[in-house]
Design an enzyme around this catalytic site. Sequence first.
Site, PDB file in Angstrom:
ATOM      1  N   LYS A  87       1.072  -1.292   0.249  1.00  0.00           N
ATOM      2  CA  LYS A  87       0.070   0.132   0.199  1.00  0.00           C
ATOM      3  C   LYS A  87       0.860   1.475   0.046  1.00  0.00           C
ATOM      4  CE  LYS A  87      -3.573   2.229   2.700  1.00  0.00           C
ATOM      5  NZ  LYS A  87      -4.750   2.119   3.728  1.00  0.00           N
ATOM      6  N   SER A 162      -9.944   2.267   3.366  1.00  0.00           N
ATOM      7  CA  SER A 162      -8.221   2.552   1.818  1.00  0.00           C
ATOM      8  C   SER A 162      -7.636   2.109   1.380  1.00  0.00           C
ATOM      9  CB  SER A 162      -8.365   3.970   2.441  1.00  0.00           C
ATOM     10  OG  SER A 162      -7.430   3.783   4.112  1.00  0.00           O
ATOM     11  N   SER A 186      -9.605  -0.333   7.000  1.00  0.00           N
ATOM     12  CA  SER A 186      -9.101  -0.165   5.773  1.00  0.00           C
ATOM     13  C   SER A 186      -8.621  -1.501   5.120  1.00  0.00           C
ATOM     14  CB  SER A 186      -8.494   0.324   5.878  1.00  0.00           C
ATOM     15  OG  SER A 186      -8.984   2.045   5.371  1.00  0.00           O
TER      16      SER A 186
HETATM   17  N1  GLN Z   1     -13.522   4.560   6.410  1.00  0.00           N
HETATM   18  C1  GLN Z   1     -12.334   5.084   7.712  1.00  0.00           C
HETATM   19  C2  GLN Z   1     -12.094   6.371   8.113  1.00  0.00           C
HETATM   20  O1  GLN Z   1     -11.956   7.165   6.243  1.00  0.00           O
HETATM   21  C3  GLN Z   1     -10.785   3.599   7.740  1.00  0.00           C
HETATM   22  C4  GLN Z   1      -9.906   4.626   7.355  1.00  0.00           C
HETATM   23  C5  GLN Z   1      -8.956   3.259   7.521  1.00  0.00           C
HETATM   24  O2  GLN Z   1      -9.141   2.636   8.274  1.00  0.00           O
HETATM   25  N2  GLN Z   1      -7.633   3.833   6.783  1.00  0.00           N
HETATM   26  O3  GLN Z   1     -11.394   6.578   8.777  1.00  0.00           O
END
Ligand code: GLN
Length: 495
Positions: A87, A162, A186
């Site tokens: 990532k 994400s 995410s």
């Molecule tokens: N969707 C969540 C956020 O926008 C989690 C994102 C994540 O785990 N990086 O914060």
Amino acid sequence: MNDTRDLTNLTVTDALAALRSGELSCTELVRAFLERIERLEPRLHAFITLTPELALRQAAAADRQYTRARKSGESTPPLLGIPLAVKDLLALAGVRCTCGSRILDNFVPPYSATVVQRLLDAGVVVLGKTNTDEFAMGSSTENSAYGVTRNPWNVKHVPGGSSGGSAAAVAARMTPAALGTDTGGSVRQPASFCGVTGLKPTYGRVSRFGLVAYGSSLDTVGVFARTAADVALLFSHMAGFDPRDATSVDFPLPLPCLDGKTNLKDVRIGVPQEYFIEGIQPEVEGAVKAAITHLEKLGAVVLPISLPHTEYALPVYYLIAPAEASANLARYDGVRFGPRVEAENILDLFCNTRGQLFGAEVKRRIMLGTYALSAGYYDAYYGQAQKVRTLIKQDFEKAFELVDVIAAPVAPSTAFKIGEHADDPLAMYLEDIFTLPANLAGVPGLAFPVGFDYQGLPVGMQLMGAPFGEEMLLRLAHVYQQTTTWHLQTPTGVD
Ligand code: GLN
């Protein structure tokens, strides 16, 4: 092995066996994945940066090492020659790391994240850096400044986020495994949306050194693969104490040993009533309940439990995560990292750079977080959220006195359409309701496929465990996968 397309179907475990026996070369394997990436990437856009030269160089070195070892009888690193995608929020020395943001468009880290370095030391070959919502803020990969990733099961749908690039790449067989990060879901949510297996470890178990910080008290580094056995193998080489991460935990890691046994006798599975609420897609509920019944048939004891503060996880998370983000993202000012938007004076330079190079969602989070931390509001928002976070953590502690694992859906729905939540940030935040609690409590979570909806989109189930209980989650998922075939389904529409 001549047909290169078949090689991309190999799991990490099978590829390792073929590499070790000499039946397959790393170069052949890596070429097969690079060719598939070249073919599918224009449609899926799972990567921000590809590293084919690096991958082929690493593969050639791995081949030489295998040849030498075969002659001398010496042992080889445990993951030698296994392709991996990373990532684009984790540093890989010498390769651009954008975090999905224009503000780091040209940033090249001089060192690798500890978790990346551990895997490099174990022998992996890096195929590229995968797409992500900007600074990991999002649930769909639509917030990336580099374009949206598409779901391989249906390119009109999001892959989740994400870590959507990593999940899509594994689902589409562009890589056998990929690293992701999980601050509020995410890894688990994109794993669920793309029909792959994804682990969010216990907070502190995998080093955060070299992971670009979002919400530092919530951030974890996890991994995607197609089977629980592969996830266990990779995880065993990622975890461990790191003196360069102040929250790293020195907790001995039993190497997950996933044997062939399929008996789950005496494993107590808790089913929290708060995770089966109105509004959840009926097929998601149906598939998750069927999977729980399947585990029960294998000997597990299923008990209803309650995690009473679950409803507060969303507001608590969306105070704590933006508050921490607003502090963490203060360092991007056009001076030390990334591109700069010039101005007459330094204040305008900060404002121009941040104003023009951060995306809308990141700005929203910085404003929310700054507000929650500001004098006069700190106690009412951030302080209060921390107190409720403790109650959520205590819910889990009490539950784990009664059960060994908690089974729940990963997300209330399957992958939604690209653009569906574009103008409604709250609807996007609601996607996270079942994944946020594990981050707030610091406990591990594992997502894996347990069915499909009427559109042919994957449904995932989540198992949550007590701190450092990853092995139990992986074992349950492994047993499930040995007795079912959901994880073997492949999206054929992208070929
Ligand atoms: N969707 C969540 C956020 O926008 C989690 C994102 C994540 O785990 N990086 O914060």
